[in-house]
Every structure is written in structure tokens, then in C-alpha cells.
Write a protein that holds these residues in place. Structure first.
Motif, short mmCIF file in Angstrom:
data_model
loop_
_atom_site.label_atom_id
_atom_site.label_comp_id
_atom_site.label_asym_id
_atom_site.label_seq_id
_atom_site.Cartn_x
_atom_site.Cartn_y
_atom_site.Cartn_z
N GLY A 1 26.12 -3.28 -1.60
CA GLY A 1 24.74 -3.28 -1.15
C GLY A 1 24.57 -3.98 0.19
N ASN A 2 23.35 -4.10 0.59
CA ASN A 2 23.00 -4.83 1.79
C ASN A 2 22.24 -6.06 1.33
OD1 ASN A 2 21.93 -5.84 4.15
ND2 ASN A 2 21.35 -3.84 4.96
N PRO A 3 22.94 -7.20 1.16
CA PRO A 3 22.29 -8.37 0.56
C PRO A 3 21.09 -8.87 1.36
CG PRO A 3 24.58 -8.88 1.14
CD PRO A 3 24.35 -7.45 1.46
N GLU A 4 21.14 -8.78 2.68
CA GLU A 4 20.01 -9.27 3.45
C GLU A 4 18.78 -8.39 3.26
OE1 GLU A 4 18.68 -10.80 7.85
OE2 GLU A 4 20.75 -10.24 7.50
N ALA A 5 18.95 -7.09 3.29
CA ALA A 5 17.81 -6.18 3.08
C ALA A 5 17.24 -6.36 1.67
CB ALA A 5 18.24 -4.74 3.30
N TYR A 6 18.12 -6.51 0.69
CA TYR A 6 17.67 -6.72 -0.69
C TYR A 6 16.88 -8.02 -0.80
CZ TYR A 6 17.80 -7.41 -5.74
OH TYR A 6 17.44 -7.63 -7.05
N THR A 7 17.40 -9.07 -0.18
CA THR A 7 16.74 -10.38 -0.25
C THR A 7 15.39 -10.34 0.46
OG1 THR A 7 18.91 -11.44 -0.29
CG2 THR A 7 17.03 -12.85 0.22
N ARG A 8 15.32 -9.68 1.60
CA ARG A 8 14.05 -9.57 2.32
C ARG A 8 13.03 -8.80 1.50
NH1 ARG A 8 15.64 -6.88 6.51
NH2 ARG A 8 16.39 -8.66 7.69
N LYS A 9 13.48 -7.71 0.88
CA LYS A 9 12.58 -6.92 0.03
C LYS A 9 12.10 -7.76 -1.16
CE LYS A 9 12.08 -2.47 -2.19
NZ LYS A 9 12.61 -1.11 -2.29
N ALA A 10 13.01 -8.53 -1.74
CA ALA A 10 12.64 -9.40 -2.86
C ALA A 10 11.64 -10.45 -2.41
CB ALA A 10 13.89 -10.05 -3.46
N LEU A 11 11.79 -10.99 -1.19
CA LEU A 11 10.83 -11.96 -0.66
C LEU A 11 9.43 -11.35 -0.58
CD1 LEU A 11 12.56 -13.81 2.33
CD2 LEU A 11 11.49 -14.88 0.36
N VAL A 12 9.37 -10.17 -0.02
CA VAL A 12 8.07 -9.51 0.14
C VAL A 12 7.45 -9.20 -1.22
CG1 VAL A 12 6.92 -7.42 1.00
CG2 VAL A 12 8.58 -8.60 2.43
N ASN A 13 8.26 -8.66 -2.13
CA ASN A 13 7.74 -8.33 -3.45
C ASN A 13 7.26 -9.56 -4.20
OD1 ASN A 13 8.19 -5.60 -3.10
ND2 ASN A 13 10.18 -5.64 -4.10
N GLN A 14 8.03 -10.64 -4.12
CA GLN A 14 7.63 -11.88 -4.80
C GLN A 14 6.37 -12.45 -4.15
OE1 GLN A 14 9.40 -13.07 -7.49
NE2 GLN A 14 7.81 -14.57 -7.80
N TYR A 15 6.29 -12.39 -2.83
CA TYR A 15 5.09 -12.85 -2.11
C TYR A 15 3.86 -12.09 -2.58
CZ TYR A 15 1.66 -12.59 1.66
OH TYR A 15 0.49 -12.56 2.38
N ILE A 16 3.97 -10.77 -2.63
CA ILE A 16 2.84 -9.95 -3.06
C ILE A 16 2.49 -10.27 -4.51
CG2 ILE A 16 2.10 -7.58 -3.56
CD1 ILE A 16 3.67 -6.76 -1.00
N SER A 17 3.48 -10.43 -5.34
CA SER A 17 3.24 -10.77 -6.75
C SER A 17 2.57 -12.13 -6.88
CB SER A 17 4.57 -10.76 -7.49
OG SER A 17 4.42 -11.28 -8.78
N TRP A 18 3.03 -13.12 -6.14
CA TRP A 18 2.43 -14.45 -6.21
C TRP A 18 1.01 -14.44 -5.71
CZ3 TRP A 18 6.21 -18.83 -4.34
CH2 TRP A 18 7.23 -18.96 -5.28
N ARG A 19 0.72 -13.67 -4.69
CA ARG A 19 -0.62 -13.65 -4.11
C ARG A 19 -1.61 -12.97 -5.03
NH1 ARG A 19 -0.83 -17.53 -0.62
NH2 ARG A 19 -2.12 -16.56 0.92
N ARG A 20 -1.14 -12.17 -5.97
CA ARG A 20 -2.05 -11.52 -6.91
C ARG A 20 -2.60 -12.51 -7.91
NH1 ARG A 20 1.74 -6.40 -7.76
NH2 ARG A 20 1.01 -5.20 -5.99
N ARG A 21 -1.78 -13.52 -8.23
CA ARG A 21 -2.23 -14.53 -9.19
C ARG A 21 -3.16 -15.51 -8.50
NH1 ARG A 21 2.93 -17.10 -10.67
NH2 ARG A 21 4.15 -15.42 -9.87
N PRO A 22 -4.32 -15.75 -9.07
CA PRO A 22 -5.22 -16.71 -8.44
C PRO A 22 -4.64 -18.12 -8.53
CG PRO A 22 -6.11 -15.98 -10.55
CD PRO A 22 -4.87 -15.17 -10.29
#
Length: 168
Positions: free
Chosen positions: A54-75
């Protein structure tokens, strides 16, 4: 051979760039550290597969964005404080521009902010950004257009500046 071979080296090599992305997404250094730590904990679990094919950096960046979006949904509850926030005393134009830009970024939707961070700070192509966000290139173009228009409306004094000037 350990299944985590190379993970430590990857983190040491890419830690600053990943932390910068996390900070730009979160807008707070402590929350960015929490975000990055949370994501790296998940990445290490997939490390053997990522390092193999895989491409660990691309995977990690995508995981950062997904986790950020997930965290921001929670008040998140705001904690009251008896002390007023510290006010900076610098009148340096670049510092003021960074503050204005950070405040404007905080007012974007989470997806708009993610698109701006990935496209302009991380210098990803539209295709790479679409892959990181799990959406189409057309959606990236649309989100970028709307986010830039909103930034111009929120901070018209920055309209003539280049992102690189403010990011320093």
C-alpha cells in the motif's frame, strides 16, 4: 521479521507533515496531537499490509481526514473558563494574516476545510484529494470553489495573498 518493521521509521520521517495536516484540520495543537495519535494507533494495526502493498502515507492522510470528520460530528461541550483568552501583542502583518485565516478556516464546513488543507497546504492534486476524501474529482472541485468563495467572504483582506505567504 516483525509485522511492525518500518512503522517507527515512517512515523519519524512523516511525523511533522502529518502533525501539520492534523493541526490545520483541528485548529488546535492539543486536539491535533490527539487526532494524530488516534490515527497512528489504527495505522499500526494495518502496517504489515500497508508496508507490503500500500501507500502508507496516503492511507494515513485519508485516515486523518476521516477521523477529523468523524470527531467533528460529535458535539463537544465547551468548558467555561474564569480567565479570558490571551490576546497576542504582535502586530506583524504575516502573524495577523495567519490569525485571520485560521479564524476563517474554523468557520468552513469540515469537508470544505479538509479540501482546502489537502489541496493548498498538502499540495495534493484534485485526484489525490478525491481519493483521500473518498469522493469524486467533481466534488473536490465544487467543494474547493465554495470553500474559497466562503474564505473570500469571511476574510476579504486576504484575497490578494497567496496561501504560501500566509502559511509561513
Amino acid at each position: 521479521m516483525d509485522r511492525h518493521d518500518g512503522f517507527r521509521e515512517f512515523v519519524l520521517a512523516r511525523q511533522q507533515a502529518l502533525m501539520r495536516t492534523a493541526y490545520l484540520l483541528m485548529g488546535d495543537a492539543h486536539l491535533a496531537e490527539d487526532l494524530l495519535q488516534s490515527v497512528l494507533t489504527k495505522v499500526v494495526g494495518h502496517w504489515s499490509k500497508l508496508s507490503r502493498d500500500g501507500n502508507p502515507e496516503a492511507y494515513t492522510r485519508k485516515a486523518l481526514v476521516n477521523q477529523y470528520i468523524s470527531w467533528r460530528r460529535r458535539p463537544r461541550p465547551e468548558l467555561p473558563s474564569a480567565d479570558p483568552p490571551e490576546q497576542g501583542t504582535s502586530h506583524d502583518e504575516a502573524t495577523l494574516d495567519r490569525i485571520v485565516l485560521r479564524q476563517a478556516l474554523a468557520k468552513l464546513t469540515r469537508k470544505q476545510r479538509a479540501v482546502i488543507v489537502l489541496r493548498f497546504w498538502e499540495d495534493l492534486t484534485e485526484a489525490q484529494t478525491a481519493d483521500a476524501l473518498g469522493c469524486s474529482i467533481g466534488n473536490v472541485k465544487s467543494q474547493t470553489h465554495h470553500a474559497l468563495a466562503r474564505l473570500r467572504a469571511l476574510a476579504p483582506e486576504l484575497a490578494d495573498l497567496h496561501i504560501q505567504e500566509v502559511a509561513r
